[in-house]
Design a protein around this motif. Sequence first.
Motif, PDB file in Angstrom:
ATOM      1  N   LYS A  75      19.940  51.851  14.213  1.00 53.04           N
ATOM      2  CA  LYS A  75      19.806  51.511  12.800  1.00 53.04           C
ATOM      3  C   LYS A  75      18.359  51.087  12.542  1.00 53.04           C
ATOM      4  O   LYS A  75      18.019  49.909  12.624  1.00 53.04           O
ATOM      5  CB  LYS A  75      20.786  50.419  12.429  1.00 53.04           C
ATOM      6  N   MET A  76      17.529  52.073  12.240  1.00 51.23           N
ATOM      7  CA  MET A  76      16.090  51.848  12.110  1.00 51.23           C
ATOM      8  C   MET A  76      15.713  50.932  10.957  1.00 51.23           C
ATOM      9  O   MET A  76      14.637  50.334  10.975  1.00 51.23           O
ATOM     10  CB  MET A  76      15.372  53.183  11.995  1.00 51.23           C
ATOM     11  N   GLU A  77      16.583  50.792   9.970  1.00 49.83           N
ATOM     12  CA  GLU A  77      16.267  49.937   8.833  1.00 49.83           C
ATOM     13  C   GLU A  77      16.214  48.457   9.206  1.00 49.83           C
ATOM     14  O   GLU A  77      15.747  47.622   8.437  1.00 49.83           O
ATOM     15  CB  GLU A  77      17.289  50.150   7.699  1.00 49.83           C
ATOM     16  N   ASN A  78      16.652  48.110  10.416  1.00 52.92           N
ATOM     17  CA  ASN A  78      16.680  46.722  10.862  1.00 52.92           C
ATOM     18  C   ASN A  78      15.430  46.284  11.614  1.00 52.92           C
ATOM     19  O   ASN A  78      15.407  45.196  12.195  1.00 52.92           O
ATOM     20  CB  ASN A  78      17.920  46.482  11.724  1.00 52.92           C
ATOM     21  N   ALA A  79      14.368  47.112  11.604  1.00 50.27           N
ATOM     22  CA  ALA A  79      13.104  46.743  12.252  1.00 50.27           C
ATOM     23  C   ALA A  79      11.969  47.509  11.578  1.00 50.27           C
ATOM     24  O   ALA A  79      12.194  48.521  10.920  1.00 50.27           O
ATOM     25  CB  ALA A  79      13.145  47.073  13.742  1.00 50.27           C
ATOM     26  N   THR A  80      10.753  47.012  11.762  1.00 43.57           N
ATOM     27  CA  THR A  80       9.596  47.720  11.230  1.00 43.57           C
ATOM     28  C   THR A  80       9.265  48.905  12.132  1.00 43.57           C
ATOM     29  O   THR A  80       9.696  48.950  13.300  1.00 43.57           O
ATOM     30  CB  THR A  80       8.364  46.808  11.151  1.00 43.57           C
ATOM     31  N   SER A  81       8.497  49.832  11.597  1.00 42.31           N
ATOM     32  CA  SER A  81       8.080  50.983  12.401  1.00 42.31           C
ATOM     33  C   SER A  81       7.316  50.524  13.637  1.00 42.31           C
ATOM     34  O   SER A  81       7.521  51.050  14.728  1.00 42.31           O
ATOM     35  CB  SER A  81       7.220  51.941  11.569  1.00 42.31           C
ATOM     36  N   LYS A 108      19.448  44.141  16.783  1.00 46.52           N
ATOM     37  CA  LYS A 108      19.848  44.478  15.415  1.00 46.52           C
ATOM     38  C   LYS A 108      19.655  45.966  15.126  1.00 46.52           C
ATOM     39  O   LYS A 108      20.174  46.480  14.155  1.00 46.52           O
ATOM     40  CB  LYS A 108      19.049  43.654  14.409  1.00 46.52           C
ATOM     41  N   VAL A 109      18.900  46.640  15.989  1.00 47.62           N
ATOM     42  CA  VAL A 109      18.641  48.071  15.814  1.00 47.62           C
ATOM     43  C   VAL A 109      19.585  48.907  16.675  1.00 47.62           C
ATOM     44  O   VAL A 109      20.164  49.881  16.210  1.00 47.62           O
ATOM     45  CB  VAL A 109      17.174  48.404  16.163  1.00 47.62           C
ATOM     46  N   TYR A 110      19.722  48.528  17.931  1.00 44.74           N
ATOM     47  CA  TYR A 110      20.499  49.323  18.896  1.00 44.74           C
ATOM     48  C   TYR A 110      21.852  48.691  19.150  1.00 44.74           C
ATOM     49  O   TYR A 110      21.942  47.560  19.614  1.00 44.74           O
ATOM     50  CB  TYR A 110      19.745  49.412  20.225  1.00 44.74           C
ATOM     51  N   ASN A 111      22.921  49.421  18.833  1.00 46.09           N
ATOM     52  CA  ASN A 111      24.277  48.959  19.102  1.00 46.09           C
ATOM     53  C   ASN A 111      25.093  50.152  19.583  1.00 46.09           C
ATOM     54  O   ASN A 111      25.578  50.948  18.784  1.00 46.09           O
ATOM     55  CB  ASN A 111      24.915  48.342  17.857  1.00 46.09           C
ATOM     56  N   PRO A 112      25.247  50.286  20.918  1.00 41.05           N
ATOM     57  CA  PRO A 112      25.956  51.444  21.477  1.00 41.05           C
ATOM     58  C   PRO A 112      27.406  51.578  21.025  1.00 41.05           C
ATOM     59  O   PRO A 112      27.978  52.653  21.124  1.00 41.05           O
ATOM     60  CB  PRO A 112      25.887  51.208  22.987  1.00 41.05           C
ATOM     61  N   GLN A 113      28.011  50.510  20.492  1.00 36.75           N
ATOM     62  CA  GLN A 113      29.394  50.572  20.049  1.00 36.75           C
ATOM     63  C   GLN A 113      29.545  51.153  18.643  1.00 36.75           C
ATOM     64  O   GLN A 113      30.640  51.459  18.216  1.00 36.75           O
ATOM     65  CB  GLN A 113      30.025  49.178  20.072  1.00 36.75           C
ATOM     66  N   GLU A 114      28.433  51.289  17.906  1.00 40.04           N
ATOM     67  CA  GLU A 114      28.500  51.782  16.535  1.00 40.04           C
ATOM     68  C   GLU A 114      27.913  53.185  16.428  1.00 40.04           C
ATOM     69  O   GLU A 114      27.187  53.641  17.291  1.00 40.04           O
ATOM     70  CB  GLU A 114      27.731  50.832  15.594  1.00 40.04           C
ATOM     71  N   LYS A 169      18.770  63.815  19.926  1.00 44.88           N
ATOM     72  CA  LYS A 169      19.212  63.302  18.632  1.00 44.88           C
ATOM     73  C   LYS A 169      18.024  62.619  17.971  1.00 44.88           C
ATOM     74  O   LYS A 169      17.204  61.998  18.646  1.00 44.88           O
ATOM     75  CB  LYS A 169      20.367  62.325  18.807  1.00 44.88           C
ATOM     76  N   GLU A 170      17.947  62.750  16.641  1.00 41.33           N
ATOM     77  CA  GLU A 170      16.830  62.181  15.899  1.00 41.33           C
ATOM     78  C   GLU A 170      17.321  61.133  14.911  1.00 41.33           C
ATOM     79  O   GLU A 170      18.337  61.313  14.256  1.00 41.33           O
ATOM     80  CB  GLU A 170      16.076  63.279  15.145  1.00 41.33           C
ATOM     81  N   TYR A 171      16.555  60.045  14.827  1.00 36.89           N
ATOM     82  CA  TYR A 171      16.822  58.964  13.883  1.00 36.89           C
ATOM     83  C   TYR A 171      15.498  58.666  13.195  1.00 36.89           C
ATOM     84  O   TYR A 171      14.486  58.453  13.865  1.00 36.89           O
ATOM     85  CB  TYR A 171      17.320  57.712  14.622  1.00 36.89           C
ATOM     86  N   THR A 172      15.486  58.641  11.849  1.00 39.13           N
ATOM     87  CA  THR A 172      14.220  58.456  11.145  1.00 39.13           C
ATOM     88  C   THR A 172      14.309  57.368  10.080  1.00 39.13           C
ATOM     89  O   THR A 172      15.387  57.087   9.552  1.00 39.13           O
ATOM     90  CB  THR A 172      13.745  59.777  10.506  1.00 39.13           C
TER      91      THR A 172
END
Length: 71
Positions: A43-49, A32-38, A4-7
């Motif tokens: 959610k990459m927008e919650n951290a910098t690259s 804030k990025v990784y939430n296995p329940q959601e 699976k890809e997340y960008t």
Amino acid sequence: MKTKEYTNGEITILWKPDLCTHSGICVKTLPKVYNPQERPWIKMENATSQEMIDQVAKCPSGALSIKKEEI
């Protein structure tokens, strides 16, 4: 093996669920990025690259990897 890809437009996280050992390092490092329940669970927008790159480097199973986007 499925991937699976997340960008975020700069980098793409590749996740191979079949390799994941569920060590929880990703969730503990960047909750804030990784939430296995959601869904999506990353959610990459919650951290910098760079924060994402640093965290993925700590994945013990190799289930997470980074693909840099070509500009």
